[in-house]
Design an enzyme around this catalytic site. Sequence first.
Site, mmCIF file in Angstrom:
data_model
loop_
_atom_site.group_PDB
_atom_site.id
_atom_site.type_symbol
_atom_site.label_atom_id
_atom_site.label_comp_id
_atom_site.label_asym_id
_atom_site.label_seq_id
_atom_site.Cartn_x
_atom_site.Cartn_y
_atom_site.Cartn_z
ATOM 1 N N ASN A 1 0.813 -1.082 -0.023
ATOM 2 C CA ASN A 1 0.183 -0.010 -0.015
ATOM 3 C C ASN A 1 0.789 1.084 -0.018
ATOM 4 O OD1 ASN A 1 -2.764 1.191 0.529
ATOM 5 N ND2 ASN A 1 -1.534 2.200 2.107
ATOM 6 N N GLU A 2 0.869 2.290 -0.915
ATOM 7 C CA GLU A 2 1.418 3.338 -1.156
ATOM 8 C C GLU A 2 2.914 3.240 -0.701
ATOM 9 O OE1 GLU A 2 -2.399 6.477 0.096
ATOM 10 O OE2 GLU A 2 -0.925 5.880 1.641
ATOM 11 N N GLU B 1 -7.884 5.680 -3.992
ATOM 12 C CA GLU B 1 -8.285 6.210 -2.670
ATOM 13 C C GLU B 1 -8.390 7.906 -3.091
ATOM 14 O OE1 GLU B 1 -5.865 5.963 0.691
ATOM 15 O OE2 GLU B 1 -5.366 3.843 0.263
ATOM 16 N N PHE C 1 -10.690 10.980 12.504
ATOM 17 C CA PHE C 1 -11.148 12.192 11.773
ATOM 18 C C PHE C 1 -11.013 12.249 10.442
ATOM 19 C CE2 PHE C 1 -10.680 13.429 16.377
ATOM 20 C CZ PHE C 1 -12.238 13.447 16.645
#
Length: 663
Positions: A149-150, A308, A358
């Site tokens: 991932n990334e 994403e 968040f």
Amino acid sequence: MRSWPTKTLALGGDYNPEQWPRSVWDEDVDLMRRANISFVSLGIFSWSWLEPAKGEYEFEWLDVIMDKLHAGGVAVDLATATATPPPWLSAAHPEILPVDVDGHTLWPGSRQAWCPTSPVFREYALALTRQMATRYHEHPALAMWHVSNEYACHNLPCYCDECARHFRTWLERRYTTLDALNDAWGTAFWSQRYTAWDQVLPPRRSTTFNNPTHVLDYKRFSSDALLDFMRAERAVLDELSPGVPVTTNFMTLDHFRHLDYAQWTPTVDVVSTDHYIVDSLEHPRSELAFSGDLTRGLAGGAPWMLMEHSTSAVNWQPTNHAKSPGQTIRDALAHVARGADTIGWFQWRQSRAGSEKFHSAVVPHAGADSARFREVEELGRIAGRLGELVGSRVEAKVALLHDYQAIWAAEGPCMPSTELDAQEAAHTIHRLLHDRGVTCDVVHPSADLTAYAVVVVPQLYLVTDAHAAAVAAAAEAGAQVVVTYFSGISDENDHVRLGGYPGAFRDLLGVRVEEFFPLGPDSDVALADGTGTWWSEDVTTLPGTEVLTTYAGGPLAGRPAVTRRDVGGGAAWYLSTLPDDATLGTLLDDVLSAASVEPAVADLPRGVEATRRSDGTQSWLFLLNHTDTEQTVAASGYDLVTAAAVDGSVRLAAGATAVIRQE
């Protein structure tokens, strides 16, 4: 194996069921059906749940959710789960941890705490990959493999001793002999001549500036090291799960420049990327468009995946702004307009705990009874209607050259200006073309340029002889070639091309520059027809070169600033400064006119984005209103967003979008 969704614009995103009690899983699948979610990326950060202790695998929970997703009609992009090692692995083998430029170990507690060259980490990661591929190859939900991932988001560059050993091996393959290395690095300067391979180290913190080519080669090595790791995982998947497409999510955001993705694309079956809007940028929507055009360029013009992006606020900026009503839909379709056939979000359900609690999600903390989820539901309905354009391609007659290695070199130590961003000209020219409804393919200099009417060469500081020759050939063949300041300065070893700047493009442009006159961020220079920013140069024109604009102030008053030269069937334009938007826009209008390049829509209102996709039989006109007022655009056809015919003009409400099918 499940086929990837192609009858609809695929919608989905990262799904992390291990963060939630099983009682939530059935609700998740039901909500996915409501929102027309057709895929999820699963297991990305699940290593500690899949292998809680060395060699002890727990797959039951993943089996259950894979079965539930399959029953719900959701395709799975299944991760190899190797993005972040579990705590037990770091505790048992602290030697896998990365080391920063000052020699400090980067400890566990976040993510990606692993060295790109660690043989121990590779052993454990490949063992997990083998388990995943063996267990899930035949699962009917599996549609794609998602490797790691990334890559390089947090653990590159690493300066540990293991990387030093691998770097020396990489250098021996590249240069073969120490004499060749010393020549390439210019080690006659500052007594840096190497007489044994084991004397070579990574460019760690030193007394002052490191050798620029040393720094450049370490960036090349670091990108190659992670690419080698990705290939190792890919090899396991090819062996044990043949026929299943493989991808990994790139990061084609402007601020992420660690990997040479042009070298990575042959390793994936489909190009995918992540993109998040950075509110601190002066032109964040233009950066989004640039990212999409760059991703499409990496994909060779083929459709790509947005793995994403965010439904609303992120969690990592100083102030994380929520998106306005309608922006979730508009941002998603902005990527589709640039060639994406798959739209994913991070993440499906907003976390209750952790560093990203968040960060927005499809299902926010407020739950499905929320405006954000209802907007995703509306996008799901639109996505079903957009299925007809899946597989189509974006139309572009302008190429803008982009090379990560040239950017790395331009960002190296001891440059004429530390204030100048290596992409300043690229982003500015792309933005002004974007504002005009003219689409660019952002491509590597090795791309085939023969189909383009305009070729832009923005700040291509480092360039090979072959790539410079391809640019010249494009002009000879009829293209309008636009070259900006600080291009063609060095060769692939970051050695300055002698005889006057801009080195590799001097003959093509018919100019010779003896000296740079950089400008600071708060200063400019007067031009005969505007203002120059960031940069200026002492230009001398050669016979046959026309002066279009001169400097009107400062030490270069009266000297050429912008020039043009006829070349074969085309022309070569040179900008020795970056003119203000109005002046540069007028110049680009002249270039487009000379190339007979028309915008997607005539008389496009300011603040409305227009691009077009086509399958050769019909086309789809994307219109995105980024303003806070209603706009009217001339168009006819059928709007797939509103499911209504358009006759002569379309009225776009503030923030609204239209996708108009046209024969």
